[in-house]
Design a protein around this motif. Structure first.
Motif, PDB file in Angstrom:
ATOM      1  N   ARG A   1      16.307  14.338  -1.816  1.00  0.00           N
ATOM      2  CA  ARG A   1      17.400  13.488  -2.289  1.00  0.00           C
ATOM      3  C   ARG A   1      18.555  13.387  -1.296  1.00  0.00           C
ATOM      4  NH1 ARG A   1      15.248  15.658  -6.768  1.00  0.00           N
ATOM      5  NH2 ARG A   1      16.437  17.569  -6.531  1.00  0.00           N
ATOM      6  N   HIS A   2      18.436  14.058  -0.158  1.00  0.00           N
ATOM      7  CA  HIS A   2      19.479  13.957   0.858  1.00  0.00           C
ATOM      8  C   HIS A   2      19.071  12.993   1.955  1.00  0.00           C
ATOM      9  CE1 HIS A   2      21.591  18.053  -0.056  1.00  0.00           C
ATOM     10  NE2 HIS A   2      21.672  17.179  -1.044  1.00  0.00           N
ATOM     11  N   THR A   3      20.029  12.170   2.392  1.00  0.00           N
ATOM     12  CA  THR A   3      19.739  11.278   3.520  1.00  0.00           C
ATOM     13  C   THR A   3      19.650  12.121   4.788  1.00  0.00           C
ATOM     14  OG1 THR A   3      22.075  10.962   3.991  1.00  0.00           O
ATOM     15  CG2 THR A   3      21.036   9.357   2.507  1.00  0.00           C
ATOM     16  N   VAL A   4      19.140  11.491   5.842  1.00  0.00           N
ATOM     17  CA  VAL A   4      19.066  12.146   7.144  1.00  0.00           C
ATOM     18  C   VAL A   4      20.461  12.625   7.558  1.00  0.00           C
ATOM     19  CG1 VAL A   4      18.702  11.677   9.607  1.00  0.00           C
ATOM     20  CG2 VAL A   4      16.998  10.935   7.915  1.00  0.00           C
ATOM     21  N   TYR A   5      21.458  11.772   7.368  1.00  0.00           N
ATOM     22  CA  TYR A   5      22.825  12.151   7.747  1.00  0.00           C
ATOM     23  C   TYR A   5      23.253  13.430   7.042  1.00  0.00           C
ATOM     24  CZ  TYR A   5      27.779  11.874   8.776  1.00  0.00           C
ATOM     25  OH  TYR A   5      29.043  12.167   9.215  1.00  0.00           O
ATOM     26  N   GLU A   6      23.054  13.448   5.732  1.00  0.00           N
ATOM     27  CA  GLU A   6      23.472  14.636   4.964  1.00  0.00           C
ATOM     28  C   GLU A   6      22.695  15.871   5.395  1.00  0.00           C
ATOM     29  OE1 GLU A   6      24.699  12.518   0.750  1.00  0.00           O
ATOM     30  OE2 GLU A   6      22.593  12.758   1.286  1.00  0.00           O
ATOM     31  N   ALA A   7      21.396  15.700   5.651  1.00  0.00           N
ATOM     32  CA  ALA A   7      20.577  16.842   6.044  1.00  0.00           C
ATOM     33  C   ALA A   7      21.069  17.439   7.355  1.00  0.00           C
ATOM     34  CB  ALA A   7      19.109  16.411   6.184  1.00  0.00           C
ATOM     35  N   VAL A   8      21.419  16.565   8.313  1.00  0.00           N
ATOM     36  CA  VAL A   8      21.835  17.059   9.623  1.00  0.00           C
ATOM     37  C   VAL A   8      23.257  17.625   9.567  1.00  0.00           C
ATOM     38  CG1 VAL A   8      22.244  16.409  12.037  1.00  0.00           C
ATOM     39  CG2 VAL A   8      20.255  15.516  10.819  1.00  0.00           C
ATOM     40  N   ALA A   9      24.129  17.003   8.750  1.00  0.00           N
ATOM     41  CA  ALA A   9      25.521  17.449   8.671  1.00  0.00           C
ATOM     42  C   ALA A   9      25.673  18.749   7.887  1.00  0.00           C
ATOM     43  CB  ALA A   9      26.387  16.358   8.030  1.00  0.00           C
ATOM     44  N   GLU A  10      24.646  19.107   7.098  1.00  0.00           N
ATOM     45  CA  GLU A  10      24.782  20.232   6.181  1.00  0.00           C
ATOM     46  C   GLU A  10      25.214  21.532   6.875  1.00  0.00           C
ATOM     47  OE1 GLU A  10      21.334  21.024   3.782  1.00  0.00           O
ATOM     48  OE2 GLU A  10      22.232  22.864   2.978  1.00  0.00           O
ATOM     49  N   GLY A  11      24.517  21.879   7.953  1.00  0.00           N
ATOM     50  CA  GLY A  11      24.826  23.120   8.664  1.00  0.00           C
ATOM     51  C   GLY A  11      26.250  23.106   9.195  1.00  0.00           C
ATOM     52  N   LEU A  12      26.642  21.950   9.718  1.00  0.00           N
ATOM     53  CA  LEU A  12      27.986  21.796  10.263  1.00  0.00           C
ATOM     54  C   LEU A  12      29.029  22.025   9.176  1.00  0.00           C
ATOM     55  CD1 LEU A  12      29.445  20.928  12.872  1.00  0.00           C
ATOM     56  CD2 LEU A  12      29.379  18.581  12.019  1.00  0.00           C
ATOM     57  N   ARG A  13      28.789  21.450   7.990  1.00  0.00           N
ATOM     58  CA  ARG A  13      29.755  21.604   6.887  1.00  0.00           C
ATOM     59  C   ARG A  13      29.843  23.056   6.445  1.00  0.00           C
ATOM     60  NH1 ARG A  13      27.806  16.227   3.588  1.00  0.00           N
ATOM     61  NH2 ARG A  13      28.661  14.736   5.081  1.00  0.00           N
ATOM     62  N   ILE A  14      28.691  23.743   6.403  1.00  0.00           N
ATOM     63  CA  ILE A  14      28.698  25.141   5.982  1.00  0.00           C
ATOM     64  C   ILE A  14      29.508  25.979   6.959  1.00  0.00           C
ATOM     65  CG2 ILE A  14      27.256  27.220   5.748  1.00  0.00           C
ATOM     66  CD1 ILE A  14      25.039  25.378   4.655  1.00  0.00           C
ATOM     67  N   HIS A  15      29.303  25.713   8.261  1.00  0.00           N
ATOM     68  CA  HIS A  15      29.926  26.577   9.252  1.00  0.00           C
ATOM     69  C   HIS A  15      31.324  26.149   9.650  1.00  0.00           C
ATOM     70  CE1 HIS A  15      26.756  29.460  10.128  1.00  0.00           C
ATOM     71  NE2 HIS A  15      25.905  28.479   9.851  1.00  0.00           N
ATOM     72  N   GLU A  16      31.602  24.855   9.626  1.00  0.00           N
ATOM     73  CA  GLU A  16      32.894  24.417  10.137  1.00  0.00           C
ATOM     74  C   GLU A  16      33.674  23.567   9.146  1.00  0.00           C
ATOM     75  OE1 GLU A  16      32.363  22.698  14.059  1.00  0.00           O
ATOM     76  OE2 GLU A  16      30.924  24.266  14.578  1.00  0.00           O
ATOM     77  N   GLY A  17      33.141  23.388   7.956  1.00  0.00           N
ATOM     78  CA  GLY A  17      33.822  22.551   6.976  1.00  0.00           C
ATOM     79  C   GLY A  17      33.779  21.095   7.398  1.00  0.00           C
ATOM     80  N   ALA A  18      34.593  20.256   6.734  1.00  0.00           N
ATOM     81  CA  ALA A  18      34.612  18.839   7.100  1.00  0.00           C
ATOM     82  C   ALA A  18      35.372  18.699   8.409  1.00  0.00           C
ATOM     83  CB  ALA A  18      35.302  18.033   6.002  1.00  0.00           C
ATOM     84  N   THR A  19      34.765  18.066   9.403  1.00  0.00           N
ATOM     85  CA  THR A  19      35.473  17.857  10.660  1.00  0.00           C
ATOM     86  C   THR A  19      35.555  16.368  10.940  1.00  0.00           C
ATOM     87  OG1 THR A  19      33.517  17.850  12.060  1.00  0.00           O
ATOM     88  CG2 THR A  19      34.480  19.997  11.595  1.00  0.00           C
ATOM     89  N   ALA A  20      36.581  16.020  11.724  1.00  0.00           N
ATOM     90  CA  ALA A  20      36.832  14.614  12.025  1.00  0.00           C
ATOM     91  C   ALA A  20      35.683  14.023  12.832  1.00  0.00           C
ATOM     92  CB  ALA A  20      38.145  14.480  12.803  1.00  0.00           C
ATOM     93  N   GLU A  21      35.070  14.893  13.637  1.00  0.00           N
ATOM     94  CA  GLU A  21      34.051  14.350  14.538  1.00  0.00           C
ATOM     95  C   GLU A  21      32.639  14.481  13.982  1.00  0.00           C
ATOM     96  OE1 GLU A  21      34.138  18.505  16.989  1.00  0.00           O
ATOM     97  OE2 GLU A  21      34.615  16.640  18.048  1.00  0.00           O
ATOM     98  N   GLU A  22      32.568  14.684  12.649  1.00  0.00           N
ATOM     99  CA  GLU A  22      31.263  14.914  12.047  1.00  0.00           C
ATOM    100  C   GLU A  22      30.254  13.816  12.408  1.00  0.00           C
ATOM    101  OE1 GLU A  22      30.761  16.543   7.895  1.00  0.00           O
ATOM    102  OE2 GLU A  22      30.016  14.493   7.586  1.00  0.00           O
ATOM    103  N   GLU A  23      30.679  12.571  12.249  1.00  0.00           N
ATOM    104  CA  GLU A  23      29.729  11.483  12.463  1.00  0.00           C
ATOM    105  C   GLU A  23      29.217  11.460  13.904  1.00  0.00           C
ATOM    106  OE1 GLU A  23      30.646   7.816  10.534  1.00  0.00           O
ATOM    107  OE2 GLU A  23      29.555   6.667  12.053  1.00  0.00           O
ATOM    108  N   ARG A  24      30.141  11.689  14.844  1.00  0.00           N
ATOM    109  CA  ARG A  24      29.721  11.685  16.242  1.00  0.00           C
ATOM    110  C   ARG A  24      28.724  12.823  16.493  1.00  0.00           C
ATOM    111  NH1 ARG A  24      30.419  14.516  20.371  1.00  0.00           N
ATOM    112  NH2 ARG A  24      32.109  15.802  19.553  1.00  0.00           N
ATOM    113  N   ARG A  25      29.018  13.984  15.899  1.00  0.00           N
ATOM    114  CA  ARG A  25      28.128  15.118  16.165  1.00  0.00           C
ATOM    115  C   ARG A  25      26.763  14.942  15.520  1.00  0.00           C
ATOM    116  NH1 ARG A  25      31.539  20.578  15.702  1.00  0.00           N
ATOM    117  NH2 ARG A  25      29.521  21.495  16.191  1.00  0.00           N
ATOM    118  N   VAL A  26      26.734  14.328  14.340  1.00  0.00           N
ATOM    119  CA  VAL A  26      25.436  14.043  13.713  1.00  0.00           C
ATOM    120  C   VAL A  26      24.644  13.091  14.608  1.00  0.00           C
ATOM    121  CG1 VAL A  26      24.267  12.934  11.763  1.00  0.00           C
ATOM    122  CG2 VAL A  26      26.202  14.486  11.350  1.00  0.00           C
TER     123      VAL A  26
END
Ligand SMILES: Nc1ncnc2c1ncn2[C@@H]1O[C@H](COP(=O)(O)OP(=O)(O)OP(=O)(O)O)[C@@H](O)[C@H]1O
Ligand SMILES: Nc1ncnc2c1ncn2[C@@H]1O[C@H](COP(=O)(O)OP(=O)(O)O)[C@@H](O)[C@H]1O
Ligand code: SF4
Ligand code: SF4
Ligand SMILES: [Mg+2]
Ligand SMILES: [Mg+2]
Lengths: 323, 343
Positions: B119-144
């Motif tokens: 039920r998670h999109t590719v974006y959500e799947a890839v961003a998940e680890g980042l959110r766990i470790h660094e919370g919401a970041t401004a550059e999330e989209e670029r890093r994904v």
């Protein structure tokens, strides 16, 4: 008599907004005591062919062409006859079937079921028959009392093979029988299959995406791509020297341990097989073909004969072999 | 003896070599028995190192303890004995330190259906680890986007809103790899990264792992029962049997001139093998709740069964004397009395 004859088999699945032609005109035949391998990437239609042979396809599938088992037309058969043929004429070991054993029933009872259903042996002799089937697949008789969770993956796969043998079929269709098993268990299962087929004149259609396994086990090999056979011939020759660019790419993707050419140089095939509902025009392999030419967009090549009792569906093969 | 691509220069210049990025020292993991069964010694004394920029393959039959060892190296299970070392420092199991550690050493699991949430999109799947470790970041989209393109999914934006079922097996495995890469790890531990993929796709994913090593200097431990994979990408290979590494060395050494009878048997049963008559070992690997005495392989060993060990006068030792734990580096390649006679 030819054990299995398939002529111009087609299967289309009804999907949202249209049809997906998953099998597009497949023909082959199989003699008793021989093994035909079917190779190809995931999605190319291998399992669909296997299911069609015993009319096990879902209702959304439409089948065309002819399938004959021992000369008898399978597609025209009535249900009662079909049920008999399904176990006694031909049986199937499914992809991942080892997970489909009933968890709350002893494996011996599950092996006994088709025997009882078809009355292949008198009721009193069934336990003996189950015991001897277990021994034939290399499991001790007492395993009849085990539940599936007490068995390893390899042992469960042996139980599935014992079930497939229960009514002494002449034809066995094995869909990825060793996929997901480790190399040693795979070797055990392949050796078992070899003994069964060679020793008892059973015919076998073995499906796998592992070309090395098929080359080692089968007499002949058919390579499927996008619902068609694109190459066919003696198994060892096809793997060693494929004539279709797809067969060649699949074969090259297998690492040969000790071969300096594949050391630190994994080889694959970029891209994905086409969606059956959206096939490219011309040769369906063209978007991924390393040697495609302009004219490949204009012809949809059929299987052309190649010396050595082989054939390949590529215009370059035809160019070499003037008719 | 070990091949450490990145360290070769330093060692040649006589400088002190950096400690391995990841190491197991005398590592044991035992699971308490249940329902009348004894303790399962899943990892039963392992020394193993992964150098900077090195790819090590860990191979062996199903159930031999590969995944348990990998999980211990990731700090996901705590060893019963022995230590995990990261850049020479013992792993700190306090939760904040552990979280930092898992940032630097990433697990790549075998996808197909397992590790991606349908039920998670590719974006959500890839961003998940980042959110766990660094919370919401401004550059999330670029890093994904970066992680996806490094994993070979280009252009990345085209994959953002897709769901796992809309991807091929190879693409799903790339998403799983992107999810690990987004945290810029130093080491990846990949558990059967290509096991259920077609050979064609498998080759592409393995090439990706090699490219990542070349571009990012990543180190990797790759868990697999595919010896061809080791030949394709690894520098060194460790062969595991019933909780122990029984042979270790460079890929060329171990796969071209195997010394342990178990490694020889594994190589001989490969379908494409031309190593003579296949040695198909009977039965399943024995049970980690009942590890045989002496050499743990002795009940299945063809050298002992054929009488060769008897003729060499080592048969009694095979049955009673444990060949011991192989050191992570240096010389001793196979934990076997017979191999040592011929070493
Ligand atoms: N949580 C647990 N409790 C008890 N036993 C366990 C546990 N986890 C693993 N084991 C046992 O430890 C042994 C090693 O398991 P592990 O999963 O590490 O094997 P593996 O080498 O990764 O196998 P595969 O190739 O099948 O993945 C097996 O006998 C397994 O049954
Ligand atoms: N029940 C179904 N409904 C619609 N499409 C299907 C169904 N089963 C298989 N397909 C499609 O048919 C094609 C061939 O599938 P399959 O025979 O399972 O291939 P293989 O066994 O070679 O991996 C694939 O594109 C697959 O997505
Ligand atoms: S017909 Fe053309 S595109 Fe198709 S396989 Fe042959 S060369 Fe390649
Ligand atoms: S120590 Fe003996 S039993 Fe063990 S692997 Fe070597 S020869 Fe075989
Ligand atoms: Mg299939
Ligand atoms: Mg595992």
């Amino acid at each position: 008599m030819t054990l299995l004859e398939v002529e111009d088999l087609t299967v289309s699945y009804r999907i949202a907004g249209g049809e997906a032609p998953a099998v597009r005109g497949v023909s082959f035949s199989l003699e008793p005591g021989s093994k035909l391998g079917v190779a190809g990437e995931s999605g190319c239609g291998k399992s669909t062919v296997a299911l069609a042979l015993l009319r096990l396809l879902p209702k959304t599938a439409r089948i065309g062409g002819t399938i004959r088992v021992d000369g008898e037309d399978v597609l025209g058969m009535r249900w009662g006859r079909l049920r008999a043929v399904r176990w006694a004429g031909a049986s199937i070991v499914f992809q991942g079937a080892m997970h489909s054993l009933n968890a709350v029933r002893r494996v011996g009872d599950q092996i006994a079921e088709p025997i009882l259903l078809h009355g292949t042996a008198p009721r009193a002799e069934v336990p003996e028959r189950v015991g001897s089937l277990l021994e034939r697949v290399g499991l001790p008789r007492w395993r009849a009392r085990s539940y599936p969770h007490e068995l390893s993956g390899g042992q469960r796969q042996r139980v599935m093979i014992a079930m497939a043998l229960a009514c002494e079929p002449k034809l066995i269709v094995a869909d990825e029988p060793t996929t997901a098993l480790d190399v040693m268990i795979q070797a055990q299962i392949l050796r078992l299959i070899d003994d069964l087929v060679g020793g008892q004149g059973i015919g076998m259609l073995m499906i796998s995406h592992d070309l090395a396994v098929l080359a080692d086990t089968c007499d002949r090999l058919a390579v499927m791509y996008a619902g068609r056979i694109v190459e066919e011939g003696p198994a060892a020759a096809v793997v060693a020297d494929a004539r279709h660019p797809y067969g060649a790419a699949l074969s090259a993707a297998f690492p040969r341990i000790g071969d300096p050419a594949s050391r630190r140089a994994p080889r694959g095939l970029p891209g994905d097989p086409p969606d059956p509902a959206d096939l490219p025009v011309g040769c369906s392999f063209r978007p991924r073909c390393p040697v495609a030419e302009e004219r490949c967009a204009e012809v949809d090549p059929v299987l052309y004969p190649v010396p050595g009792g082989r054939s390949a569906a590529c215009i370059k093969v035809r160019a070499e072999e003037p008719a | 003896m070990t091949v450490r691509l990145q360290n070769e220069g330093a060692e040649a210049a006589g400088e002190t070599a950096a400690p391995p990025v990841l190491a197991a020292a005398g590592l044991r993991v035992a699971f308490p028995g249940r329902g009348g069964r004894g303790t399962a010694r899943a990892v039963d004394g392992v020394d193993l190192e992964v150098g900077a920029g090195e790819i090590v393959a860990l191979v062996g039959e199903s159930g031999c303890g590969k995944s348990t060892l990998a999980r211990a190296l990731l700090g996901l299970v705590r060893p019963t004995e022995g230590r995990v070392l990261f850049s020479g420092e013992p792993l700190d199991y306090r939760s904040r330190a552990l979280k930092r550690y898992r940032h630097r050493v990433q697990l790549v699991q075998q996808d197909p259906s397992g590790s991606l949430n349908p039920r998670h999109t590719v974006y959500e799947a890839v961003a998940e680890g980042l959110r766990i470790h660094e919370g919401a970041t401004a550059e999330e989209e670029r890093r994904v986007a970066d992680a996806l393109s490094r994993a070979g999914l280009r252009p990345p934006e085209r994959f953002f809103t897709r769901y796992p079922h809309e991807l091929s097996g190879g693409q799903r495995q790339r998403v799983v790899i992107a999810g690990a890469l987004i945290l810029d790890p130093e080491v990846i531990v990949a558990d059967e990264p290509v096991a259920s993929l077609d050979a064609s796709v498998r080759g592409e994913i393995l090439r990706l792992i090699l490219d990542l090593r070349a571009e990012l200097g990543l180190s990797a431990l790759v868990v697999t029962h595919d010896l061809g994979l080791a030949w394709n990408i690894a520098d060194r290979v460790a062969v595991m049997y019933l909780g122990r590494v029984v042979e270790v060395g460079t890929v060329e050494e171990v796969l071209s001139e195997p010394r342990h009878p178990y490694t020889r048997a594994l190589l001989s049963v490969l379908p494409e093998s031309d190593a003579g008559e296949p040695v198909v070992l009977a039965g399943e690997p024995p049970d980690p709740t009942r590890i045989p005495s002496g050499c743990r392989f002795h009940a299945r060993c063809p050298v002992l069964a054929s009488g060769e060990a008897e003729r060499e006068g080592i048969a009694d030792r095979c049955r009673t004397e444990d060949p011991g734990i192989l050191p992570a580096s240096g010389g001793d390649r196979a934990a076997c009395h017979h191999a040592r006679l011929h070493g």
